[in-house]
Motif scaffolding. Structure first.
Motif, short mmCIF file in Angstrom:
data_model
loop_
_atom_site.label_atom_id
_atom_site.label_comp_id
_atom_site.label_asym_id
_atom_site.label_seq_id
_atom_site.Cartn_x
_atom_site.Cartn_y
_atom_site.Cartn_z
N MET B 201 21.98 3.65 -12.83
CA MET B 201 21.35 4.91 -13.23
C MET B 201 22.05 5.51 -14.44
O MET B 201 22.06 6.73 -14.66
CB MET B 201 21.32 5.91 -12.07
N THR B 233 16.67 4.51 -15.08
CA THR B 233 17.35 3.23 -15.03
C THR B 233 16.89 2.40 -16.23
O THR B 233 15.98 2.78 -16.95
CB THR B 233 17.08 2.51 -13.69
N MET B 246 13.73 6.26 -11.98
CA MET B 246 14.25 5.68 -10.73
C MET B 246 14.41 6.76 -9.67
O MET B 246 14.85 7.87 -9.95
CB MET B 246 15.60 5.00 -10.95
N LEU B 248 16.54 6.79 -6.30
CA LEU B 248 17.55 6.05 -5.53
C LEU B 248 17.63 6.63 -4.12
O LEU B 248 17.78 7.85 -3.96
CB LEU B 248 18.91 6.17 -6.21
N LYS B 260 16.00 1.14 -4.28
CA LYS B 260 15.88 1.60 -5.66
C LYS B 260 14.40 1.54 -6.02
O LYS B 260 13.86 0.45 -6.21
CB LYS B 260 16.68 0.71 -6.61
N THR B 262 11.48 2.04 -8.49
CA THR B 262 11.19 2.21 -9.90
C THR B 262 9.90 1.50 -10.24
O THR B 262 9.43 0.63 -9.49
CB THR B 262 12.34 1.68 -10.79
#
Lengths: 420, 345
Positions: B201, B233, B246, B248, B260, B262
């Motif tokens: 990140m 990210t 992203m 998390l 994660k 994304t």
């Protein structure tokens, strides 16, 4: 003015030939003590130029033309400086205490939002044509007859390869130093003995003599010779380039690359360099303009001020013209990525040192910073001003046989209120 | 659009995010920076790229707009006391503002000189007796409420901490900095307990020599087992904002990444995230190019959002009512929208 919201690849391309444009330079670290070389310089009245180039286009709002609380002002506040009434952005607290040594121009209109065009205009003082950079012109007219260092040194790890000297002699071309280390391939190869190197140099001299006899060939041999001469000067000063800054210097300037580059810039100036340009990268802030200016100016502010202090402490401020500049500024409008894009219509810079009246603010922009509202100037006026300040008549012609080429754009003139 | 009628009473219909629809819109003339709904969901608040915070009554139309003026810079984080009576604002003028949430003519009750540099985050604990903040002096600070006295400083971040939270057990703090460092702190001792480098990140842009990273929003799951962070990210060009958003999900017990989330096809940033009582996430995104933002509805562990709502402009912040029936989204174009996550009445 139309916004340019992106950068073109060429503007960010790493220089492949940058190092070949010159070969390199050197310096010694002396802090505040005058070396014999410095003493000679001061006695001779030599003037010199320090260019601090903030590559990418720093924001005028976040530096020298803050507009807090206005539509495009951004989040930062303005702070008072050592000059009553002169306010700058809070990101420059160290500069704020030294503004009585510097002056600001807030009314530069470059009429371009292009990295390359803006950079060339700021360097050449003309927006079209093949003309030498301010550094090459200063090197030609300010350098002593037998300089101990290449006369125009640029400390940078990036940058395009430019024909900085244009029609001026090759020895006034910019030589790039790749950060704070000696350029590659500077030293004599181990397999080449001293005697063999001497014989090689003699042979080259013989060939040059014969070759230069031909009509129109002298410029070629001169260019060729110039490269060797610059390399030889550098080889003799290699220790200067490779000297590790003292702990005190690292503490004052910062241990980051820009801090080290500014220590080297100081050492070069103190040891006979005529023009030193040092680049601080990272101002092309299309996204996160405010976070990045926090970071970048946090590095720049203290480091630059230590360099300024050391130049003054060694008695060189009155003979050294100092420029803090970019290729343009940044848009008033803040984009959706918290960025500011390219903007040439209302740009700021700082000047100080040789021939410059300190504590002056030239020009103004309107309330929201979208256009110049008073005393509009461009890079042509600045170019005249640099040379007037350095004692060189910018309206005179270059010393180029058979041609009449004015040093500055004849349509422009110096910013008189900045001159001592 | 600003005269849109007040939203209808909340129906008993089941949550169906695929039928999400706007029930209220509020317009400001400057880009918004964040938004929050007060605990009773009476008001929608937003920070803006001027120095003010704005309040609208959720059912009051644009005419209910009220200015909270007192900061001398932008505000990008807001929080409330548990009873909703107090509003706390994190100012880029180094100060924390304390306000009467419902005041007819708001004035700061207090402006706390909190950090040397921007105050990036404020968060109130569950009983409203503590507030934690972080700022550009790299410090995390714990304050007592309502007196606003400094209790503890937490030192250890070497770059700007972007967000800080109380763990639901109220014994620990979680913080996240520019470089992707997640830290756990012991509130009683002020000591750092654990640290994890979430380098995915963060990115160092070699060309521009600059760091890009940090949390743009951060929450704990109700059970305290998961720290959820919104950000970015895959930084490829920091200065042009070329990266992917992203979300998390960080396993707090094991202190390691769990999921994660994304979308590699979407270039940009996520500026807000909330957990829904039914177990999915809602997150808001801003694109690198173009103007359309997005609200993503995501089930943890799944590769793609199960539903996306396209926004007219990029999203700058997101909040959700406690019952999960409505969300608020702040936009770059100055628009604050309230969505209802059920079918239209």
């Amino acid at each position: 003015m139309r916004r340019d919201t992106g950068c073109h690849r060429i503007d960010h391309a790493l220089s492949r030939r940058g190092f070949l444009a010159g070969t390199a330079a050197g310096a010694a670290a002396m802090g505040g003590v005058l070396t014999p070389a410095q003493a000679d310089q001061l006695q001779s009245g030599q003037k010199r130029l320090l260019q601090v180039f903030l590559q990418g286009g720093f924001s005028q709002f976040e530096t020298f033309d803050p507009k807090p609380g206005t539509k495009y002002g951004g989040p930062f506040r303005q702070i008072e400086t050592s000059v009553p009434g002169m306010m700058i952005c809070e990101l420059l607290p160290h500069m704020a205490t030294r503004m009585h040594k510097l002056s600001i121009i807030r009314s530069i209109n470059l009429r371009t939002n292009d990295h390359g065009k803006g950079r060339l205009f700021m360097e050449k003082g003309r927006n079209v044509g093949e003309f030498p950079y301010v550094g090459s012109v200063a090197a030609k007219y300010l350098a002593p007859p037998n300089p101990t260092l290449p006369t125009y040194l640029h400390i940078t790890t990036r940058g395009l390869s430019d024909n900085t000297n244009a029609f001026l002699e090759a020895q006034h071309a910019q030589m790039k130093l790749p950060g704070t280390k000696a350029p590659d391939n500077l030293a004599r190869p181990d397999k080449l003995t001293v005697e063999a190197a001497r014989r090689r140099a003699d042979f080259r001299a013989q060939l040059n003599e014969r070759f230069s006899g031909g009509k129109g060939q002298s410029a070629f041999t001169e260019t060729f010779d110039s490269s060797f001469e610059m390399a030889e000067r550098l080889m003799s000063q290699k220790g200067l380039l490779e000297a590790e800054p003292s702990g005190k210097d690292l503490e004052r300037y910062g241990s980051h690359p820009f801090g080290r580059r500014c220590v080297l810039a100081r050492n070069l100036l103190q040891n006979g360099a005529t023009v030193v340009k040092v680049t601080h990268h990272g101002y092309d802030t299309h996204a996160e303009n405010f976070n990045f200016h926090l970071e970048q100016l946090g590095e720049f502010d203290q480091t630059f001020c230590m360099l300024l202090d050391d130049i003054e402490a060694t008695g060189m401020l009155d003979s050294t013209l100092i420029m803090v500049y970019s290729e343009f500024g940044r848009t008033p409008k803040i984009n959706q990525r918290y960025g500011r894009d390219h903007w040439g219509a209302s740009v700021s810079m700082a000047l100080g040192g040789a021939g410059i009246k300190p504590g002056v603010t030239v020009g103004a922009t309107n309330k929201e910073g979208t256009e110049v509202s008073d005393r509009e100037v461009d890079a042509g006026h600045l170019f005249h001003t640099y040379f007037s300040a350095l004692g060189i008549d910018p309206t005179a012609d270059h010393n180029v046989p058979g041609k009449s080429i004015p040093i500055g754009d004849p349509a422009k003139s110096s910013i008189k209120e900045l001159l001592v | 659009m600003s005269n849109r009628p007040a939203p209808p009473p909340l129906p008993d219909d089941p949550i169906d995010v695929k039928q999400s629809h706007v029930v209220a819109e509020f317009q400001h003339d400057v880009a918004l920076t964040t938004c929050r709904l007060d605990p009773q969901a009476r008001f929608a608040f937003a920070g803006a790229e001027d120095f003010n915070v704005y309040r609208w009554s959720v059912d009051g139309g644009n005419e209910s707009k009220t200015v909270f003026s007192g900061h001398e810079s932008w505000v990008r984080c807001l929080d409330f006391s548990p009873d909703g009576e107090r509003l706390y604002t994190a100012g880029y003028d180094d100060r924390i503002g304390v306000w009467d949430t419902a005041a007819a003519k708001p004035k700061p009750l207090e402006m706390i000189e909190a950090h040397k540099g921007w105050v990036r985050w404020v968060k109130v604990n569950r009983d409203g007796t503590r507030l934690v903040s972080c700022g550009n002096d790299n410090l995390i600070k714990l304050w007592s409420l309502p007196d606003g006295k400094l209790i503890q400083e937490f030192r250890g971040h070497e770059r700007h901490p972007y967000a800080v939270l109380f763990h639901p057990d109220e014994q620990r703090l979680a913080s996240f900095d520019l470089m992707g460092n997640i830290k756990e702190w012991d509130i009683a001792s002020g000591k750092e307990l654990r640290s994890f480098e979430a380098k995915f990140m963060w990115g160092f842009d070699q060309k521009f020599r600059a760091d890009m990273g940090g949390a743009r929003d951060m929450i704990f799951s109700e059970d305290g087992k998961t720290l959820i962070v919104a950000g970015l990210t895959n930084v490829t060009n920091a200065f042009a904002g070329v990266h992917n958003p992203m979300i998390l999900l960080f396993n707090w017990e094991k202190f390691e990444p769990q999921h994660k989330l994304t979308d590699a096809s979407y270039k940009g940033m996520s500026w807000g995230v909330r957990t829904h009582p039914e177990g999915f996430l809602a997150a808001v995104g801003a694109p690198q190019g173009g103007s359309k933002g997005a609200i993503w509805f995501w089930k943890p562990g799944e590769e793609k959002p199960f539903h996306t709502v396209t926004l007219s402009h990029c999203g700058r912040g997101l909040d959700m009512t406690a019952d999960g029936r409505r969300i608020a989204v702040a936009q770059f174009d100055g628009l604050l929208k309230i969505y209802q996550l059920t079918r239209k009445s």
